[in-house]
Structure formats: structure tokens, C-alpha cells
Scaffold this motif. Structure first.
Motif, PDB file in Angstrom:
ATOM      1  N   LEU A  86       0.833  -1.210   0.000  1.00 38.92           N
ATOM      2  CA  LEU A  86       0.000   0.000   0.000  1.00 38.92           C
ATOM      3  C   LEU A  86       0.871   1.264   0.000  1.00 38.92           C
ATOM      4  N   LYS A  87       2.150   1.050   0.345  1.00 42.70           N
ATOM      5  CA  LYS A  87       3.066   2.204   0.381  1.00 42.70           C
ATOM      6  C   LYS A  87       4.057   2.137  -0.782  1.00 42.70           C
ATOM      7  N   ASN A  88       3.805   1.268  -1.719  1.00 44.47           N
ATOM      8  CA  ASN A  88       4.722   1.094  -2.860  1.00 44.47           C
ATOM      9  C   ASN A  88       4.821   2.396  -3.659  1.00 44.47           C
ATOM     10  N   ALA A  89       5.935   2.577  -4.285  1.00 44.81           N
ATOM     11  CA  ALA A  89       6.144   3.802  -5.060  1.00 44.81           C
ATOM     12  C   ALA A  89       5.257   3.846  -6.300  1.00 44.81           C
ATOM     13  N   ASP A  90       4.873   2.676  -6.779  1.00 44.41           N
ATOM     14  CA  ASP A  90       4.052   2.604  -8.001  1.00 44.41           C
ATOM     15  C   ASP A  90       2.572   2.737  -7.613  1.00 44.41           C
ATOM     16  N   PRO A  91       1.893   3.775  -8.119  1.00 48.43           N
ATOM     17  CA  PRO A  91       0.477   3.942  -7.733  1.00 48.43           C
ATOM     18  C   PRO A  91      -0.388   2.749  -8.143  1.00 48.43           C
ATOM     19  N   GLU A  92      -0.035   2.080  -9.255  1.00 46.80           N
ATOM     20  CA  GLU A  92      -0.821   0.902  -9.678  1.00 46.80           C
ATOM     21  C   GLU A  92      -0.734  -0.198  -8.627  1.00 46.80           C
ATOM     22  N   LEU A 139      -4.993   5.732   1.993  1.00 51.81           N
ATOM     23  CA  LEU A 139      -5.909   6.675   1.346  1.00 51.81           C
ATOM     24  C   LEU A 139      -5.594   8.113   1.777  1.00 51.81           C
ATOM     25  N   ALA A 140      -5.301   8.255   3.020  1.00 52.31           N
ATOM     26  CA  ALA A 140      -5.082   9.600   3.572  1.00 52.31           C
ATOM     27  C   ALA A 140      -3.882  10.282   2.929  1.00 52.31           C
ATOM     28  N   VAL A 141      -2.916   9.480   2.520  1.00 46.57           N
ATOM     29  CA  VAL A 141      -1.698  10.091   1.961  1.00 46.57           C
ATOM     30  C   VAL A 141      -1.647  10.017   0.443  1.00 46.57           C
ATOM     31  N   GLU A 142      -2.653   9.384  -0.143  1.00 43.99           N
ATOM     32  CA  GLU A 142      -2.630   9.175  -1.592  1.00 43.99           C
ATOM     33  C   GLU A 142      -2.900  10.494  -2.328  1.00 43.99           C
ATOM     34  N   LYS A 143      -2.048  10.803  -3.286  1.00 44.22           N
ATOM     35  CA  LYS A 143      -2.177  12.053  -4.022  1.00 44.22           C
ATOM     36  C   LYS A 143      -2.688  11.858  -5.448  1.00 44.22           C
ATOM     37  N   VAL A 144      -2.478  10.650  -6.015  1.00 38.27           N
ATOM     38  CA  VAL A 144      -2.898  10.413  -7.411  1.00 38.27           C
ATOM     39  C   VAL A 144      -4.421  10.204  -7.407  1.00 38.27           C
ATOM     40  N   PRO A 145      -5.155  11.074  -8.107  1.00 38.49           N
ATOM     41  CA  PRO A 145      -6.623  11.004  -7.995  1.00 38.49           C
ATOM     42  C   PRO A 145      -7.212   9.629  -8.323  1.00 38.49           C
ATOM     43  N   SER A 146      -6.756   9.034  -9.423  1.00 39.09           N
ATOM     44  CA  SER A 146      -7.366   7.744  -9.803  1.00 39.09           C
ATOM     45  C   SER A 146      -7.010   6.649  -8.788  1.00 39.09           C
ATOM     46  N   THR A 147      -5.779   6.727  -8.254  1.00 39.58           N
ATOM     47  CA  THR A 147      -5.384   5.732  -7.255  1.00 39.58           C
ATOM     48  C   THR A 147      -6.167   5.961  -5.964  1.00 39.58           C
ATOM     49  N   ARG A 148      -6.340   7.190  -5.628  1.00 42.32           N
ATOM     50  CA  ARG A 148      -7.112   7.529  -4.422  1.00 42.32           C
ATOM     51  C   ARG A 148      -8.550   6.996  -4.571  1.00 42.32           C
ATOM     52  N   MET A 149      -9.086   7.202  -5.767  1.00 41.85           N
ATOM     53  CA  MET A 149     -10.458   6.720  -6.029  1.00 41.85           C
ATOM     54  C   MET A 149     -10.519   5.188  -5.911  1.00 41.85           C
ATOM     55  N   ASN A 150      -9.535   4.514  -6.467  1.00 45.25           N
ATOM     56  CA  ASN A 150      -9.570   3.045  -6.444  1.00 45.25           C
ATOM     57  C   ASN A 150      -9.346   2.500  -5.031  1.00 45.25           C
ATOM     58  N   ILE A 151      -8.546   3.196  -4.238  1.00 48.64           N
ATOM     59  CA  ILE A 151      -8.361   2.760  -2.841  1.00 48.64           C
ATOM     60  C   ILE A 151      -9.652   3.016  -2.058  1.00 48.64           C
ATOM     61  N   ALA A 152     -10.300   4.132  -2.349  1.00 53.38           N
ATOM     62  CA  ALA A 152     -11.591   4.417  -1.696  1.00 53.38           C
ATOM     63  C   ALA A 152     -12.612   3.343  -2.071  1.00 53.38           C
ATOM     64  N   PHE A 153     -12.543   2.950  -3.307  1.00 54.44           N
ATOM     65  CA  PHE A 153     -13.458   1.886  -3.770  1.00 54.44           C
ATOM     66  C   PHE A 153     -13.204   0.584  -2.998  1.00 54.44           C
ATOM     67  N   ALA A 154     -11.916   0.294  -2.745  1.00 55.05           N
ATOM     68  CA  ALA A 154     -11.584  -0.913  -1.982  1.00 55.05           C
ATOM     69  C   ALA A 154     -12.169  -0.820  -0.575  1.00 55.05           C
ATOM     70  N   LEU A 155     -12.053   0.344   0.036  1.00 55.29           N
ATOM     71  CA  LEU A 155     -12.633   0.513   1.370  1.00 55.29           C
ATOM     72  C   LEU A 155     -14.155   0.349   1.338  1.00 55.29           C
ATOM     73  N   ALA A 156     -14.765   0.941   0.313  1.00 58.17           N
ATOM     74  CA  ALA A 156     -16.220   0.820   0.182  1.00 58.17           C
ATOM     75  C   ALA A 156     -16.617  -0.652   0.015  1.00 58.17           C
ATOM     76  N   GLU A 157     -15.816  -1.399  -0.743  1.00 59.60           N
ATOM     77  CA  GLU A 157     -16.105  -2.837  -0.897  1.00 59.60           C
ATOM     78  C   GLU A 157     -16.083  -3.553   0.448  1.00 59.60           C
ATOM     79  N   LEU A 158     -15.204  -3.069   1.340  1.00 60.00           N
ATOM     80  CA  LEU A 158     -15.115  -3.666   2.670  1.00 60.00           C
ATOM     81  C   LEU A 158     -16.183  -3.104   3.620  1.00 60.00           C
ATOM     82  N   GLY A 159     -17.067  -2.253   3.065  1.00 58.78           N
ATOM     83  CA  GLY A 159     -18.176  -1.724   3.857  1.00 58.78           C
ATOM     84  C   GLY A 159     -17.825  -0.480   4.639  1.00 58.78           C
ATOM     85  N   GLU A 160     -16.684   0.096   4.363  1.00 56.52           N
ATOM     86  CA  GLU A 160     -16.247   1.264   5.106  1.00 56.52           C
ATOM     87  C   GLU A 160     -16.906   2.534   4.568  1.00 56.52           C
ATOM     88  N   SER A 161     -17.518   3.285   5.432  1.00 57.14           N
ATOM     89  CA  SER A 161     -18.220   4.501   4.986  1.00 57.14           C
ATOM     90  C   SER A 161     -17.242   5.519   4.409  1.00 57.14           C
TER      91      SER A 161
END
Lengths: 792, 243
Positions: free
Chosen positions: B52-58, B83-105
Motif C-alpha cells: 500500500l506504500k509502494n512507489a508505483d500507484p498501480e 488513502l489519507a496520503v494518496e495524491k494520485v486522484p485515480s489511485t485515491r479513487m480506487n483505494i476508496a473503492f476498496a474501502l467501500a467494498e469492505l463496507g467502510e463509509s
């Protein structure tokens, strides 16, 4: 004559499916199941078949007609008649093609003109094999009609599947009879099998028994002149005849008595024993016994009085108590006369003259016909019975054979009606309850049908005078009439209310007014083949109900019937997996089980008995979690902008494919495969050198996620994702010189396996049309080719 | 966005003059695990949390998706931290999506914020709306975002927005009307891909009023291939109306 005597079935091959006796299951056969539905012709998967008729002769003064009826209801049969000479040597005749439900008759003397070796010689007699390719030997009814030219002497020999190694015999019982010094009594023994059969013939005489050792080679026919064998003391006498076959091999045996001086022609019916038979109740029926006053339809001279007689022989080892009833009918009335029970000592031969009862008024003098019923308790063939009605000079008369045969269906041979011929057909209800009988007369080469239906109460008979039906233009049950010029055809009889194990008996008389003679002809009883429980195998998810079916093929017609309603004893070997309390199979949980049912059916073999049997069809059941449908749950477009400027052509769409029906548990981890092909209905305007066409044969795992061009797709229950995208680093349309182009693919999904890895048989679960459209556009001023994918 | 990682190349024959073959992907998607292995990431939970802290946003978003796929709820704090430190918009969105999949508001909130935020690109807004729809969250904010994208963005995003509109099943009457009107307008857009998606979406919506609109679109369409597809949409809608 009807069938010669022979054999009993040992259904070795089918024993795993059949019970050895009619044992009732806990819940027995339904009493009045609805009539089966005819589903259509069975799959045409023919194999070599053969039936054999016991006798033909082309000796001087004799001729033989060969009759062949195609019992199939939906296609022609090509039959090769093969004459076997007495020596066993075979002579094949030209194959004959017979249309469905049609019957043809061939004059053997005409056919044999090119075969001088079998004409007019001392050994110009034997048996006839009828060979054809069919579903069952019962697809063909065949017979030979042996006729003394210029005399009222003819005999019908119906073919059967004699010689089959499936059949064994406990021997044969009969009676010899030499009524006059000009009479002949021939015992004709044919071996249709491929190995020599040895046996012994025992002829009972008042003084002593005669024993004759026999050995008959494959295909050979041995004709024994019993008058000559027995000597002068046999003249005017009658006695017992026993054929012992210690090897239990079957022979086709028949016996004829004729007198060229008086015109007498009688079949001395023989009765076959079953090996290891036990005592039980037997009823023998003779359905068309002519009584003293001849029916005018017989064409006998006015004033002719017949002497109806029964010849009985107790062939058993103990006393036989025989009950005898006659159901008589006159022009206007009918009734029943029951004789006092008779006791016959072992070996006793007795003649009963029914005329005595007519003289005494117990049976009306004007009664013309009777159905004679004999009942006794013992083994099969313990009672030998022959019925005969001739005038005092043995010139005019006719016969009816005794038989135990009742059936659900009879496929009959040929009926004739012309100025010198007429045909009577009868069927009767030998069962304990009423039933609907249907007689169908086929004409015009099997294409025309004339049907008569009638409810018959127990003991009641249906009697058809076909000449009268034609002359009177009497409409059938559908309102049709027989064409006035109809002269011959075939026929069949059906028990509509007892369609799996019937209770009809039958009879046919063909009257030849030229010589004043009527000859009896039999029909093929038609049974049903080994039943199947459908679908087999069954595969499906838990929690569903499936309606099972029992199918069975009618062995004569080749049609498949749905006989599900006659099924009973439904069960499952593993109710934790699936239950089968009725025809409704209910799946419970993943696993395997075997569904079973029972059904009582009449078989066809050995003809003419059509013995009932209990079939036990089985159905392998696999309860799996296989989907049966697939639909598009969502389409997620991925625009080219997402990957510009890496790509200047693309991208497309990811389809979320949802499996159905909604399962009780999920389809996750099931495998689904795809097949793609070009759709040629839609426009295909994309040059092949630039654009891919419809390729792909991927396998999807249900319930797994993935990523497409940076867009994650989360795992979802019962969903798999199918990617439909294309990319190129160049602007492809520009290079192709086009502004738009389109092509379409057909896509089919198949269920490969369920979540546990059980095979789903690659069942087709859904088909779709995928259309790719390429259009020009710009992104940030750069020309690009956009891809739009539609899936429906 | 990121390039497709495992595209099955089906058309090798179609090599262009420039030497670039068309790559057609037809079949299953590459899984998160497969893609992470290509980046030499172990699929153990510690390795994924580390990724989750890898240099590659993918890699970062793939790791979050793999953890969500594994239903590793105990890693939610780590994903939230990422998520809190993510700056790349698409990566931030995809990490948010992962949290949402886990039921996180938090995940849903971020996605809805994305829809609301006009400063983000239309791709992020439309995709966030699509993620919400995938997780059965219908948001009026995201519906408005999609309508906005359909009216204002470039053709690719407009087409994407048009395709999303029928997936909103519970809009208000007013929103429904706006959806219909916007799609009808899009039916006459200059971009062919927008017209195609609008036609299909009008058919999917099942509003009888779209029949004459589709008739008009068919009549005015010059390209035969496009016209054929619009005709199919019209047929589909007419059949739907007959049921």
C-alpha cells in the motif's frame, strides 16, 4: 394357423432391469393411468433382424404366398425373404420394400421361377427367414400361406423370432389325429438356430407309445408323416404327442392335418412348455369358434350344418379339472353357457361336441359364433386344446386356435375383401374390467385409416365384417368410410385403456368363397421396450423440482410413448441429495444419487405371448451448482481518454455477466466458457487487415475480480467479467481511410463446471451479439479512433 | 490511467503500416493477484499491506483491491492510512473503492466527494459514480455529476456518462425527466460514440417518449452502421413497450 409352438424367454441380457416375476412394489401399479402420449419415432438406429415362418412348400400341387406387413408407423422397411430348403440350404429372394403400415403378399411360385432347384422337387419345402434392418424384430409381421391348389385347403404360418439363443423350451405338447384313411397328419419341425437340436418325439397310442429320436441341423426342416409313422391303427384315431428337447434349445414346430379327398384342413395346435414351470391358473381362449349354424358370411352352401368340437388332452402328470364356458352369439342375441367341470385323467384325450348343447337348447340353435374359454390349474401346456368346426363330411368348415395371449396391441396381417373373399376381425376383452378397444384398418398402401372404437365390458367382443363395412359404407368413429374399391390392407387392434399391459384377445378369419373355406390368421402382439427414466443422466442445482418422464418404445410401430403415468415405486438411492417420491425429482444438496421407478409393461418377446414384465428404469442424478442462464448485469464503458495518449485507438467495455437462476448458494468458482463467431447479419465494414475479428475461447471463473485499463472490478456473487476492448497506439481509422466502421460477433456461453468442479456438460447457457463501432474523434486536438461496444 | 496489464492479443494479422498491431481483449480480466505478481508483490497479507506504500500507484491500488477481495477487514486501518496520503486522484479513487467494498463509509464518502468535486476531471467523477452504482449506492450527487459530465465533457466521457444513466433506478421524477431530456439531447450530439450510447441508454430506460426521438435519430443518421444500431435500439424499446 397362428404361431408354431416354441420356447420361453430367458431374458438374460436384460435381467438386471427386469424382475423375474410380477412382484408388486409397496405402492403398486396405478389402476387406471391416463392413456400414454405418443412422442414420435424412436431414433433410427437399426440392426439386423430376422423372423422365421415354419413352413413353405412348392411341391407339385402346392403353392405358398409370402405375406409381409411393415408394422413401423413412420418409415419403409426393406425385407429379404430367404427360403430355407428342407436340407437347410438357403435361397435368397429379391428384397422387397414395404411402406409403413402396408402389407404385401407375394406368390412364391412366381418368385421362384428363376430358382428351379426349389420348384416341384421332393425337398421343395422348408422354412422362410425374413431378414431386414430395423429397430426390433417386431417391426415386421410376416407369414406364409400354404395352399393346396384347387382345393379348400390352406394354412397360415406366422413368422416369429424363433431360434434366438435367448429362448429356451421345456418341450412341446400336442395331439396327433388321423381322421380318415385319406387324411394326412404332418408334423413339421424346423430348426432356425445355428446349431443342431436333438430331441425325442413320443406318440401315444392305445396299445403302446412310439418314441422317435430326432436330430435337426441348422436351418433344416424335418416333416414327419404321422399316419405313415403310426401305421393303419392310427386311422380314425387320435392320441398324445410330446416333443422332448432335453437341451432346451428351441425348435419351430407345427402340425397340419388335411384330406385332399374331403377338403379337411386343420391345424393341430401345439403348446410349448416352459422350463422349470410351476402350477398356476391358466385360461385358454378360442375367440371365433363357428357353431352349428354357419354365418352366411362364410359362404357355405345353404343347409350346411357344422359340428363344433373341442379336442382336449391332459398332458400333465395328474388329473386336470377343466372349466369350460362358451360365450355365444347369434344374429340378434348373445349369452354364455357354462359346462359342468370336467376331470381328465393324465394322458386322457377327450372330444367335446358343442353341438349337443345346441341340440338340447342350452345354447340356441341359431347361435353362429362362440368364444370358448377353458380354465385349469397346472403347468403351461398341461392342457392341449384344439377347436374345430366342420360338417359331417369334413368338407366345409373352419378352425380357431386356443391361446393364452392377451395384449395391449395387435398388429395384424392382411385383410381381403373382393367378390370371392371376405374377412372377419374380432377382438374381445379378456380382462376383469371394461376397456376401450380400437380397431384400425389400413388401406391404400398403408396411407388410409379407418378406425372404430368401442367400450367393451368384461367378456364382450367386437366383431367386424369388413365386407359389410365397405358395402354398407359404414362410417368409422371419425366419420370416414372405406373406399368402395378397397380390397385389402393391414390392421391393428389397441387396448386404449390398458395401454401398457392390455387385456384384448384377437382373431381374424379370411373367407375364400371359391372353395368354401375360412382360414384363421393371427396378429403380432406388440409390447413395449425397456423403459427409460428421462432425463438420464440428470444434472441440476439444489432446490429445484424436475418433472421426470418414463419413455418406452412400442416394439412394433417404433414410436416412443410417454408412459410416465403408469410408473410407480418412485425412489431415490440418496434422499440427502435428491428425492423422488413421485415423478417430481427434487434436488436437495450437492452429490450423486440414483433415481428409480417401476412400471409394468407388456414385452413383445417371445411372440406371441407378450409377457408382462416389470421394468425398473434408473436415472443417475448429479446435484450440482451449474447455472442454466446468463444475463448482462451491467456494462462498464472505459473511454479512450483514460489511456490517452498511450493509445490513440480504443478502448471498449467490460460486461458484468450474471448467472442464473438465482441459486440457494452461489455459483462462485463455477467455470463458464465462451465461443465467438462472426455475425454475418449485421454490417461488417471494418477492413480485416486493421481490425480483429471474432476470436476467443476463454474460460471465466465466476466470482473473481480483476482490472481493465486501471479500472478495478470487484469480485461479486454469481458475476463474471467479460472484457470487450481493443487498443492501438495509432489512430487506426485514419490509417484505414475511414471515418467509421462496424463489425459484430456472436458469442455463446457454456457452463463448464460447478463450484465443486462437477461437470456441467458445457451446456449452452446464453448467446449474445457484440457490436464494435469505431468512430473518429479528437482528444485534446489529436485525432483518435474511439471504440464503442454494444452487447445484447 | 494505467495501461492494460494482461491483454490477450487476438489479432496478430492486423499489423498496421506504422507497425502497431491492434490488441483486442476478449475474455476474463487479469486478476489483482496476477497483476501484483508481475510487480513481484507477494500475496501474503503483510506483503499486501506493505504494498500500500509502494512507489508505483498501480501497485498501491492493486494491493488495496486484493485486500478487499480477501475480505481482510483487519487491514482497513492500513488502507485508510494509504488513502489519507494518496495524491494520485485515480489511485485515491480506487483505494476508496476498496474501502467501500469492505463496507467502510469512508470509502463511500470519498467516492461521493469525487462526484461532487468539479475540480476533478470528468473521468474521476463518472468513474466514482459508477463504483457507487456497482456497490448499490445510488447518490443524487453522483447522478448530477453524471448528468454534468454528459453535458460538458469530451466525447469519451460523455459516452461513458450516457451509458451510466440507466443504472440509476431510483431517481426522483424531476431527476428522471432531466435524465431523459439530457439523453435525448445527447442523441443529437456531434460525437458518434455519444449518440450511440445515448440511443442504447434511451432504449434501456424504457420511456415511450423516446420512440419518436429514436425514429428521428435513425432518419437523420448518415452512417449505415450507426443507423443499424440505432434501429436496433428503437426495436428494443418498441419490444419493451409491447410487453
Amino acid at each position: 394357423m397362428c404361431y408354431p409352438a416354441f420356447r420361453v424367454v430367458i431374458l438374460v441380457a436384460a435381467s438386471f432391469l427386469l424382475c423375474s416375476s410380477l412382484i408388486r412394489a409397496q405402492n403398486g401399479p396405478p389402476v387406471h393411468p391416463p392413456r400414454p402420449k405418443v412422442l414420435g419415432p424412436a431414433k433410427w438406429d437399426p440392426s439386423p433382424q430376422e423372423v422365421s415362418a415354419a413352413y413353405w412348400t412348392l411341391e407339385p400341387g402346392w403353392n405358398t404366398n409370402v405375406e409381409m406387413r411393415n408394422n413401423l408407423g413412420f418409415r419403409e422397411l426393406t425385407v429379404t425373404p430367404v427360403l430355407r430348403a428342407a436340407s437347410g440350404k438357403e435361397v435368397s429372394l429379391t428384397p422387397v420394400t414395404v411402406a409403413a403400415q402396408h402389407v404385401i403378399s407375394l406368390d412364391l411360385r412366381n418368385l421362384a421361377q428363376s430358382q428351379p432347384q426349389i420348384l416341384n422337387g421332393a425337398g421343395s419345402f422348408g422354412s422362410v427367414a425374413f431378414r431386414f434392418s430395423g429397430l426390433d424384430s417386431a417391426n415386421l409381421f410376416a407369414a406364409t400361406i400354404v395352399r393346396r391348389e384347387g382345393q379348400p385347403i390352406d394354412f397360415h404360418f406366422d413368422a416369429d423370432d424363433a431360434g434366438s439363443p435367448l429362448y429356451t423350451t421345456g418341450g412341446i405338447e400336442g395331439m396327433w389325429w388321423v381322421p380318415d384313411q385319406t387324411s394326412n397328419d404332418y408334423l413339421i419341425l424346423t430348426n432356425p438356430a445355428e446349431k443342431t437340436v436333438a430331441g425325442a418325439l413320443i406318440l401315444s397310442l392305445p396299445s403302446a407309445n412310439r418314441r422317435i429320436q430326432l436330430s435337426i441341423g441348422p436351418g433344416q426342416t424335418q416333416r414327419i408323416d404321422l399316419r405313415e409313422t403310426l401305421g393303419p391303427s392310427s386311422i380314425g384315431a387320435m392320441g398324445g404327442l410330446t416333443l422332448s428337447l432335453p437341451g432346451r434349445e428351441s425348435l419351430s414346430v407345427t402340425q397340419i392335418v388335411f384330406d385332399e379327398v374331403t377338403g379337411l384342413a386343420a391345424i393341430m395346435k401345439l403348446f410349448d412348455r416352459e422350463p422349470d414351470d410351476e402350477f398356476k391358473d391358466h385360461t385358454l381362449l378360442a375367440p371365433m369358434m363357428a357353431l352349428s349354424l354357419p354365418d352366411e358370411g362364410l359362404g357355405f352352401p345353404s343347409g350346411t350344418t357344422l359340428i363344433p368340437r373341442l379336442f382336449l388332452r391332459n398332458a400333465g402328470s395328474g388329473q386336470a379339472k377343466v372349466s369350460l364356458t362358451v360365450d355365444w352369439r347369434s344374429e340378434s342375441k348373445s349369452g354364455k353357457f357354462t359346462f359342468p367341470q370336467s376331470a381328465l385323467s393324465s394322458g386322457e384325450v377327450r372330444v367335446i361336441k358343442l353341438m349337443d348343447q345346441q341340440k338340447s337348447g342350452q345354447v340356441p340353435v341359431d347361435a353362429m359364433w362362440g368364444t370358448v374359454k377353458l380354465s385349469y390349474t397346472g403347468r403351461r401346456a398341461d392342457l392341449v386344446a384344439v377347436a374345430l368346426s366342420y360338417d359331417k363330411d369334413n368338407r366345409y368348415g373352419l378352425q380357431t386356435p386356443f391361446s393364452e395371449g392377451v395384449s395391449r396391441m395387435w398388429a395384424g396381417g392382411m385383410w381381403h375383401v373382393d367378390p370371392t373373399h371376405n374377412t372377419f376381425i374380432t377382438t374381445g376383452n379378456a380382462g376383469p374390467e371394461s376397456t376401450a378397444a380400437e380397431v384400425t384398418l389400413f388401406y391404400n398402401g398403408g396411407k388410409g385409416k379407418y378406425r372404430l372404437k368401442k367400450m367393451l365390458s368384461p367378456g364382450q367382443q367386437m366383431w367386424l365384417d369388413i365386407g359389410q363395412l365397405i358395402r354398407g359404407q359404414i362410417p368409422d368413429s371419425d366419420g370416414h368410410v372405406l373406399p368402395p374399391d378397397a380390397m385389402n390392407g393391414s390392421y391393428e387392434l389397441r387396448d386404449l385403456d390398458h395401454a401398457t399391459v392390455g387385456q384384448l384377445y384377437e382373431g381374424k378369419l379370411v373367407i375364400d368363397k371359391t372353395y368354401g373355406h375360412a382360414s384363421y390368421g393371427c396378429s403380432n402382439c406388440c409390447g413395449m421396450g425397456i423403459p427409460s427414466l428421462i432425463p438420464s443422466p440428470f444434472g441440476g442445482p439444489p432446490g429445484i423440482d424436475n418433472q421426470d418422464f418414463i419413455h418406452s418404445t412400442e416394439q412394433c410401430s417404433g414410436f416412443v410413448d410417454d408412459v410416465t403415468d403408469a410408473g410407480y415405486g418412485w425412489s431415490s438411492s440418496n434422499t440427502a441429495v435428491a428425492t423422488l417420491p413421485t415423478r417430481t425429482l427434487h434436488t436437495v444438496a450437492v452429490g450423486t444419487a440414483t433415481g428409480r421407478a417401476e412400471i409394468q409393461l407388456a414385452g413383445t418377446h417371445p411372440a406371441p405371448r407378450c409377457p408382462p414384465y416389470i421394468g425398473n428404469p434408473q436415472q443417475p442424478v448429479t446435484v450440482n451448482k451449474c447455472p442454466s442462464s446468463v444475463s448482462i448485469a451491467a456494462k462498464t464503458n472505459i473511454p479512450l481518454e483514460d489511456d490517452f495518449p498511450t493509445y490513440k485507438t480504443g478502448i471498449g467495455m467490460v460486461a458484468s455477466m450474471q448467472l442464473g437462476p438465482p441459486p440457494s448458494t452461489s455459483y462462485n468458482q463455477s467455470k463458464v466458457s465462451e465461443a465467438l463467431s462472426v455475425n454475418y447479419v449485421m454490417q461488417n465494414t471494418c477492413p480485416a487487415q486493421y481490425f480483429s475479428e471474432c476470436n476467443g475461447s476463454a474460460t471465466f471463473t465466476v466470482g473473481t475480480g480483476g482490472t481493465d485499463y486501471g479500472v478495478p472490478f470487484n469480485p461479486a456473487n454469481n458475476i463474471f467479467y467479460d472484457d470487450h476492448s481493443l487498443v492501438n497506439t495509432s489512430n487506426v481509422l485514419s490509417q484505414a481511410g475511414l471515418s467509421t466502421c462496424t463489425y459484430s460477433c456472436n458469442q455463446t456461453y457454456s457452463a463448464v463446471s460447478d463450484p465443486s468442479g462437477n461437470s456441467c456438460g458445457n451446456a449452452n447457457i446464453g448467446s449474445f451479439l457484440i457490436t464494435y463501432t469505431f468512430t473518429t474523434g479528437t482528444i485534446q486536438g489529436t485525432p483518435v479512433t474511439r471504440t464503442t461496444v454494444a452487447k445484447q | 490511467m494505467f495501461a492494460h496489464g494482461l491483454s490477450i492479443v487476438l489479432t496478430l494479422a492486423a499489423t498496421l503500416a506504422a507497425g502497431h498491431p491492434i490488441s483486442a481483449s476478449n475474455g476474463p480480466l487479469p486478476t489483482f493477484g496476477e497483476l501484483l505478481k508481475r510487480h513481484h508483490i507477494q500475496l501474503t497479507q503483510p506483503a499486501l499491506v506493505d504494498a500500500l506504500k509502494n512507489a508505483d500507484p498501480e501497485v498501491r491500488y492493486l494491493a488495496s483491491q486484493k485486500l478487499a477481495e480477501d475480505k481482510a477487514t483487519e487491514t482497513i486501518p492500513a488502507i485508510k492510512d494509504a488513502l489519507a496520503v494518496e495524491k494520485v486522484p485515480s489511485t485515491r479513487m480506487n483505494i476508496a473503492f476498496a474501502l467501500a467494498e469492505l463496507g467502510e463509509s469512508t470509502g463511500f464518502d470519498i467516492l461521493e466527494d469525487n462526484c461532487r468535486n468539479r475540480d476533478l476531471g470528468p473521468g474521476i467523477r463518472a468513474r466514482s459514480a459508477e463504483y457507487m452504482l456497482r456497490l448499490d449506492r445510488e447518490s443524487a450527487i453522483c447522478l448530477n455529476a453524471v448528468l454534468d459530465v454528459l453535458q460538458t465533457a469530451g466525447d469519451g466521457y460523455r459516452a461513458e456518462a450516457a451509458s451510466l444513466l440507466p443504472r440509476f433506478h431510483n431517481p426522483s421524477a424531476e431527476e428522471s425527466e432531466e435524465v431523459f431530456v439530457t439523453l435525448v439531447r445527447a442523441l443529437h450530439a456531434s460525437g458518434v460514440s455519444v449518440r450511440l450510447e445515448a440511443g442504447r441508454s434511451l432504449a434501456d430506460l424504457g420511456d415511450r417518449r423516446a420512440i419518436p426521438e429514436l425514429h428521428d435519430a435513425v432518419a437523420s443518421e448518415q452512417d449505415q452502421g450507426i443507423r443499424q444500431q440505432l434501429e436496433q435500439d428503437l426495436k428494443l424499446l418498441q419490444e419493451k413497450m409491447r410487453r
